[in-house]
Write a protein that holds these residues in place. Sequence first.
Motif, PDB file in Angstrom:
ATOM      1  N   ALA A  77       0.805  -1.215   0.000  1.00  0.00           N
ATOM      2  CA  ALA A  77       0.000   0.000   0.000  1.00  0.00           C
ATOM      3  C   ALA A  77       0.839   1.266   0.000  1.00  0.00           C
ATOM      4  N   ASN A  78       1.936   1.286   0.734  1.00  0.00           N
ATOM      5  CA  ASN A  78       2.686   2.537   0.867  1.00  0.00           C
ATOM      6  C   ASN A  78       3.247   3.032  -0.462  1.00  0.00           C
ATOM      7  N   PRO A  79       3.992   2.222  -1.213  1.00  0.00           N
ATOM      8  CA  PRO A  79       4.459   2.718  -2.507  1.00  0.00           C
ATOM      9  C   PRO A  79       3.322   2.926  -3.502  1.00  0.00           C
ATOM     10  N   PHE A  80       2.261   2.119  -3.437  1.00  0.00           N
ATOM     11  CA  PHE A  80       1.138   2.274  -4.369  1.00  0.00           C
ATOM     12  C   PHE A  80       0.474   3.640  -4.198  1.00  0.00           C
ATOM     13  N   PHE A  81       0.147   3.998  -2.963  1.00  0.00           N
ATOM     14  CA  PHE A  81      -0.496   5.285  -2.730  1.00  0.00           C
ATOM     15  C   PHE A  81       0.486   6.437  -2.915  1.00  0.00           C
ATOM     16  N   GLY A  82       1.754   6.197  -2.648  1.00  0.00           N
ATOM     17  CA  GLY A  82       2.746   7.221  -2.945  1.00  0.00           C
ATOM     18  C   GLY A  82       2.785   7.533  -4.424  1.00  0.00           C
ATOM     19  N   ALA A  83       2.724   6.488  -5.261  1.00  0.00           N
ATOM     20  CA  ALA A  83       2.723   6.686  -6.712  1.00  0.00           C
ATOM     21  C   ALA A  83       1.451   7.391  -7.169  1.00  0.00           C
ATOM     22  N   LEU A  84       0.302   7.041  -6.594  1.00  0.00           N
ATOM     23  CA  LEU A  84      -0.936   7.725  -6.957  1.00  0.00           C
ATOM     24  C   LEU A  84      -0.877   9.204  -6.576  1.00  0.00           C
ATOM     25  N   SER A  85      -0.322   9.507  -5.413  1.00  0.00           N
ATOM     26  CA  SER A  85      -0.232  10.914  -5.022  1.00  0.00           C
ATOM     27  C   SER A  85       0.712  11.687  -5.932  1.00  0.00           C
ATOM     28  N   ASP A  86       1.764  11.031  -6.432  1.00  0.00           N
ATOM     29  CA  ASP A  86       2.668  11.689  -7.384  1.00  0.00           C
ATOM     30  C   ASP A  86       1.918  12.182  -8.617  1.00  0.00           C
ATOM     31  N   ARG A  87       0.875  11.473  -9.009  1.00  0.00           N
ATOM     32  CA  ARG A  87       0.150  11.764 -10.240  1.00  0.00           C
ATOM     33  C   ARG A  87      -1.146  12.537 -10.011  1.00  0.00           C
ATOM     34  N   THR A  88      -1.406  12.930  -8.766  1.00  0.00           N
ATOM     35  CA  THR A  88      -2.641  13.628  -8.436  1.00  0.00           C
ATOM     36  C   THR A  88      -2.541  15.105  -8.798  1.00  0.00           C
ATOM     37  N   THR A  89      -3.547  15.619  -9.502  1.00  0.00           N
ATOM     38  CA  THR A  89      -3.552  17.014  -9.939  1.00  0.00           C
ATOM     39  C   THR A  89      -4.676  17.806  -9.271  1.00  0.00           C
ATOM     40  N   ALA A  90      -5.096  17.401  -8.085  1.00  0.00           N
ATOM     41  CA  ALA A  90      -6.190  18.077  -7.388  1.00  0.00           C
ATOM     42  C   ALA A  90      -5.814  19.510  -7.026  1.00  0.00           C
ATOM     43  N   ARG A  91      -6.822  20.335  -6.843  1.00  0.00           N
ATOM     44  CA  ARG A  91      -6.595  21.745  -6.518  1.00  0.00           C
ATOM     45  C   ARG A  91      -5.843  21.905  -5.208  1.00  0.00           C
ATOM     46  N   ARG A  92      -6.080  21.004  -4.240  1.00  0.00           N
ATOM     47  CA  ARG A  92      -5.406  21.091  -2.947  1.00  0.00           C
ATOM     48  C   ARG A  92      -4.006  20.483  -2.970  1.00  0.00           C
ATOM     49  N   GLY A  93      -3.545  20.051  -4.123  1.00  0.00           N
ATOM     50  CA  GLY A  93      -2.199  19.521  -4.224  1.00  0.00           C
ATOM     51  C   GLY A  93      -2.156  18.019  -4.387  1.00  0.00           C
ATOM     52  N   ARG A  94      -0.944  17.499  -4.431  1.00  0.00           N
ATOM     53  CA  ARG A  94      -0.761  16.063  -4.647  1.00  0.00           C
ATOM     54  C   ARG A  94      -0.983  15.239  -3.385  1.00  0.00           C
ATOM     55  N   ARG A  95      -0.675  15.797  -2.232  1.00  0.00           N
ATOM     56  CA  ARG A  95      -0.627  14.978  -1.018  1.00  0.00           C
ATOM     57  C   ARG A  95      -1.881  15.095  -0.137  1.00  0.00           C
ATOM     58  N   THR A  96      -2.430  16.301   0.000  1.00  0.00           N
ATOM     59  CA  THR A  96      -3.529  16.533   0.941  1.00  0.00           C
ATOM     60  C   THR A  96      -4.735  15.621   0.719  1.00  0.00           C
TER      61      THR A  96
END
Length: 417
Positions: A77-96
């Motif tokens: 789960a940790n690297p999987f969700f880390g990779a998804l957050s890398d590709r997230t373009t949400a208005r609040r940012g990649r991580r929040t």
Amino acid sequence: MTTARGPAALAEPTEPVGRGWTAALSLANGAVWVGWFGPLQILLASQAGDFAPGSGMTKETMLAWVTGVGAVVSLVANPFFGALSDRTTARRGRRTPWIVAGAAGGALSLLLLADAGGPWTMTLGWCLVQLTLNAAFAAVTAAVPDRVPRRQRGTVGGWLGAAQILGVVGGTGLATAAGGVRAGYAACAVCTVAGVLPYVLGYGDPRLAKEDRPGWSWRSFLSGFWLSPRRFPDLGWAWLTRFLINLGNSLVLLYLLYYLRDGLHRPDPGRGVLILTAVNSLTLVATVVVGGVWSDRVGRRKPFVVWSGVLMAVATAALAVRQTWPATVVAAAVLGVGFGVFTSVDFALMTDVLPTALDRGKDLGVINVANALPQVAAPALAAPIVTHLGGYRVLYLVAAATGLAGAVLVGRIRGTD
């Protein structure tokens, strides 16, 4: 609230972060660890003791299976969700967004675990806790290389480490003081959600522009999780160092409740775990920030990691030689000193060897496998050692040798001091 757009998400940070940002992220980190360690230190062991009679397993074996399966989930789960957050373009940012989703999901999973009626539902609940809280933890961790310049990462890592330990103590204290398994899980769930709110509401993350997002295919996505040690040798050695030292620490902690009950015959082993955790945490908190700040000032990481690993190995070996309550308290204190320095400086060392800015979350997730994998390996090693191969004395000697090997191998890292 501050946000950044476009290339800033991938730029190497140069502006120091303020105390408010550091405090809010540290609190979020501590909240995740409350959700993990309340169950891990007390509640899961209590449930295993309740469910073991009539199941054909001892409580030690059942706890080993539940924590081991949960650690496998964490490992993925940790690297999987880390990779998804890398590709997230949400208005609040990649991580929040992932911090919010992970903390909320973790709280619900803890409440589900509280109502477990047997070993299978207990295992399912713990796997869901690991899945969701790892989403939040991957995002919290990746926020550091996103926002913190290299010269400040030891300091920020120290505060994150202090929050981690306070989360461990807080989770253990909540689980012990709540007055029952269900109440303990509920308290941990509330604390997990409340702890992430200051960061989520007060600070934004650098926003990734859609044009900076890499092309998507399952093949490229999955292949990106393999970081070749031959291509990135410093990352490989750093990963192995973290794995071995964490494995040694996991071997010490896994059966602590049972060691106090069955080895030292403490009348209240749950309270004994809380005392040892508090002693360990006091010395850890006393050194974790100091170690990080010191490494920032001298501009070196490896010597701190080496000597902290050696100190932890010596303390663990001493515990194997002299198994008494006073010796256990002293060992807990010394282990706290070593792990405090290791926690902050090793984190900074890991961020220094990351290959690319675009994949910070994924790469840190792969590195964080070195935290989760020991939870799989430790039960597999500890259960036969305790039951068939010499008991707790041999277990602690194996733990000391494992941690010492990790400390020695730090010297193989060449790209940083």
